[in-house]
Write an enzyme that holds these catalytic residues in place. Sequence first.
Site, mmCIF file in Angstrom:
data_model
loop_
_atom_site.group_PDB
_atom_site.id
_atom_site.type_symbol
_atom_site.label_atom_id
_atom_site.label_comp_id
_atom_site.label_asym_id
_atom_site.label_seq_id
_atom_site.Cartn_x
_atom_site.Cartn_y
_atom_site.Cartn_z
ATOM 1 N N LYS A 175 46.807 -50.885 -1.091
ATOM 2 C CA LYS A 175 45.669 -50.559 -0.218
ATOM 3 C C LYS A 175 45.558 -49.045 -0.112
ATOM 4 O O LYS A 175 46.335 -48.393 0.583
ATOM 5 C CB LYS A 175 45.819 -51.163 1.175
ATOM 6 C CG LYS A 175 44.443 -51.162 1.869
ATOM 7 C CD LYS A 175 44.450 -50.971 3.347
ATOM 8 C CE LYS A 175 44.632 -49.591 3.857
ATOM 9 N NZ LYS A 175 43.530 -48.641 3.624
ATOM 10 N N GLU A 250 57.327 -43.113 4.201
ATOM 11 C CA GLU A 250 57.231 -41.702 3.793
ATOM 12 C C GLU A 250 56.211 -41.070 4.729
ATOM 13 O O GLU A 250 55.014 -41.238 4.546
ATOM 14 C CB GLU A 250 56.756 -41.605 2.343
ATOM 15 C CG GLU A 250 57.695 -42.236 1.338
ATOM 16 C CD GLU A 250 58.906 -41.370 1.055
ATOM 17 O OE1 GLU A 250 58.897 -40.177 1.409
ATOM 18 O OE2 GLU A 250 59.877 -41.896 0.496
ATOM 19 N N CYS A 284 52.506 -33.385 2.162
ATOM 20 C CA CYS A 284 53.598 -33.705 3.079
ATOM 21 C C CYS A 284 54.740 -32.728 2.920
ATOM 22 O O CYS A 284 55.381 -32.340 3.889
ATOM 23 C CB CYS A 284 54.081 -35.121 2.819
ATOM 24 S SG CYS A 284 54.601 -35.378 1.111
ATOM 25 N N GLU A 385 52.839 -31.464 12.899
ATOM 26 C CA GLU A 385 52.553 -31.288 11.477
ATOM 27 C C GLU A 385 51.192 -30.601 11.356
ATOM 28 O O GLU A 385 50.220 -31.036 11.977
ATOM 29 C CB GLU A 385 52.500 -32.636 10.747
ATOM 30 C CG GLU A 385 52.129 -32.455 9.284
ATOM 31 C CD GLU A 385 52.158 -33.758 8.483
ATOM 32 O OE1 GLU A 385 51.650 -34.779 8.970
ATOM 33 O OE2 GLU A 385 52.692 -33.727 7.357
HETATM 34 P P1 NAD Z 1 47.380 -42.450 7.738
HETATM 35 O O1 NAD Z 1 48.662 -42.909 8.336
HETATM 36 O O2 NAD Z 1 46.228 -42.234 8.613
HETATM 37 O O3 NAD Z 1 46.895 -43.466 6.612
HETATM 38 C C1 NAD Z 1 47.695 -43.812 5.501
HETATM 39 C C2 NAD Z 1 47.326 -45.196 5.036
HETATM 40 O O4 NAD Z 1 47.669 -46.116 6.060
HETATM 41 C C3 NAD Z 1 45.847 -45.415 4.763
HETATM 42 O O5 NAD Z 1 45.703 -46.262 3.654
HETATM 43 C C4 NAD Z 1 45.369 -46.104 6.028
HETATM 44 O O6 NAD Z 1 44.236 -46.915 5.843
HETATM 45 C C5 NAD Z 1 46.579 -46.955 6.349
HETATM 46 N N1 NAD Z 1 46.672 -47.346 7.754
HETATM 47 C C6 NAD Z 1 46.195 -46.699 8.843
HETATM 48 N N2 NAD Z 1 46.471 -47.405 9.967
HETATM 49 C C7 NAD Z 1 47.150 -48.508 9.578
HETATM 50 C C8 NAD Z 1 47.706 -49.619 10.260
HETATM 51 N N3 NAD Z 1 47.618 -49.737 11.589
HETATM 52 N N4 NAD Z 1 48.338 -50.574 9.540
HETATM 53 C C9 NAD Z 1 48.443 -50.472 8.198
HETATM 54 N N5 NAD Z 1 47.919 -49.445 7.486
HETATM 55 C C10 NAD Z 1 47.287 -48.470 8.164
HETATM 56 O O7 NAD Z 1 47.775 -41.127 6.924
HETATM 57 P P2 NAD Z 1 46.778 -40.079 6.231
HETATM 58 O O8 NAD Z 1 46.157 -39.221 7.274
HETATM 59 O O9 NAD Z 1 45.917 -40.812 5.262
HETATM 60 O O10 NAD Z 1 47.817 -39.237 5.368
HETATM 61 C C11 NAD Z 1 48.343 -38.012 5.748
HETATM 62 C C12 NAD Z 1 49.758 -38.176 6.239
HETATM 63 O O11 NAD Z 1 50.574 -38.718 5.202
HETATM 64 C C13 NAD Z 1 50.407 -36.874 6.644
HETATM 65 O O12 NAD Z 1 51.124 -37.044 7.826
HETATM 66 C C14 NAD Z 1 51.363 -36.604 5.484
HETATM 67 O O13 NAD Z 1 52.446 -35.780 5.794
HETATM 68 C C15 NAD Z 1 51.784 -37.974 5.130
HETATM 69 N N6 NAD Z 1 52.334 -37.993 3.773
HETATM 70 C C16 NAD Z 1 53.682 -38.196 3.619
HETATM 71 C C17 NAD Z 1 54.237 -38.186 2.342
HETATM 72 C C18 NAD Z 1 55.704 -38.398 2.139
HETATM 73 O O14 NAD Z 1 56.107 -38.637 1.006
HETATM 74 N N7 NAD Z 1 56.525 -38.326 3.172
HETATM 75 C C19 NAD Z 1 53.416 -37.971 1.228
HETATM 76 C C20 NAD Z 1 52.047 -37.760 1.436
HETATM 77 C C21 NAD Z 1 51.513 -37.788 2.717
#
Ligand code: NAD
Length: 483
Positions: A175, A250, A284, A385
């Site tokens: 997804k 992650e 990230c 962050e």
């Molecule tokens: P997000 O958590 O808003 O969304 C990520 C994914 O989760 C999307 O596909 C979203 O639709 C889904 N999602 C949202 N709510 C959900 C729920 N309740 N249940 C299941 N799925 C759900 O994150 P974002 O804003 O898209 O991404 C940015 C974040 O990701 C930053 O905090 C960044 O640091 C982190 N990130 C971490 C890594 C790592 O390897 N640690 C890598 C890249 C990004």
Amino acid sequence: MSIVADMWIGGTRTAGGGSPIAVADPATGDTVDQVPAATAEEVDAAVAAAAEAFGAWRRTDAVERAEHLRRLADAAEAHAGELVALLTREQGKPTLEAQGELRHFLGGLRYYAEAASKLRGSYQELPSQFGPAYGLVVRRPLGVVGAITPWNFPLTLLANKVGPALAAGNTVVAKPAETTPLATLRVAELAGEAGLPPGVLNVVTGTGPVAGEALVAHPGVRRVAFTGQTATGRRIMELAGPALKRVSLELGGSDPTIVLADADLDGAVKGIQIGRYWNCGQACLAPKRAFVQAEVYQAFLDRLVERVGRYEPGPGDTRAEKPKLRIGPLHTAAQRDLLAAQLADAVDRGAKVLVGGEALNGPGHFFQPAVVVDAPEDSRLATEEVFGPILPVWKVEDLDEAIQRANASQYGLGSSIWTRSAVAIDRAIRELDAGVTWVNQLHYGYDELPFGGTKQSGFGREHGQEALEEYTELKSVVVGGLV
Ligand code: NAD
């Protein structure tokens, strides 16, 4: 606009019943395409397709699974121009960076194609009180994996999950983020064209609260591989916990970088600049807090400010005239507003902006990259962050202070140190609370090394042989009846 990007379920393009989600170009605000907002029933259909495919896929040998991953990588490479353009249009990143992301994606798939045949178990001598016997420890695939990805690196973060999951014999329902589903959908379609059996890789599009939660909570999903915000990670744990599902999280980071007086200063400035401002600061693993020893603090700032001043925000599919450097838009207006609020909080309490820091007018979400000093230790720039092109820099007296302040964060994803001192390097490796420490190196996720966080940055590892093992479970076998 009609829906041209359907979901990919059971090897076929599948339209969704719900109202569609528009995918916007962050540089212009124009709609690039629309995708279905999957319902729980549609997620259920995707999990059913993946579960059905698992029966045959788990029985393929590793060489065959590796060949499928290679063919998928080759097919994606043959469509590199199209995928790079899609990444730029849906995510906003400059073409050069989208090309880099595609290379990393291909590298990830090919790494796990090689790794597929390297999974090993073990043999164990056993006592013979119940008759002669020996033990084996074997690895088995888990079943259906739910892979949930964010919008900042849609393809590399997909490879980090699909590569090891398929290599180990699992099937996947992915997804992607609602704002960046297009490159992922195209990859799934290319996988079908390249001969991946139907149902082995499925893609559902839709929102986190509906499609994402349905996937996490689905009883047919054995493992959830999640990358995204820390707050979302907590919700994933809440849903997966009662069902005792395996999860890897992650999550967010606020990586510290330490620059000591004996560092190669030009190398440090360049590495930190690229790491912090790549992908418009939306990474990230970017260095997000810099601690610089007093002796080189001013020289570091002078050189960094000069380089950061060269960034010219603009659409990712256009180039900047040298010596200007292209930086794309922030991904969404909300992202830009959050960044501006984090900066204002620090400035209101005495921080100084040495360069940049303005949100630019226009249909795109552009922001002039910034360097900030004197941000209070409890300001949002220090404690949250910061997912955009701002680097707060603090002066420190020595390594002790640098490590103490570096660790004073809820996050623990990456960290780095710039120094020529073996003693300082050794201390940084031992004492920085993070899943990774880069020494005199850019923050970058290598396919070969496990990557992941500690503290509020999550747990579990992606990349490396270790990630492959996370997509298997151990079974102990006792073999008797030998005489
Ligand atoms: P997000 O958590 O808003 O969304 C990520 C994914 O989760 C999307 O596909 C979203 O639709 C889904 N999602 C949202 N709510 C959900 C729920 N309740 N249940 C299941 N799925 C759900 O994150 P974002 O804003 O898209 O991404 C940015 C974040 O990701 C930053 O905090 C960044 O640091 C982190 N990130 C971490 C890594 C790592 O390897 N640690 C890598 C890249 C990004």
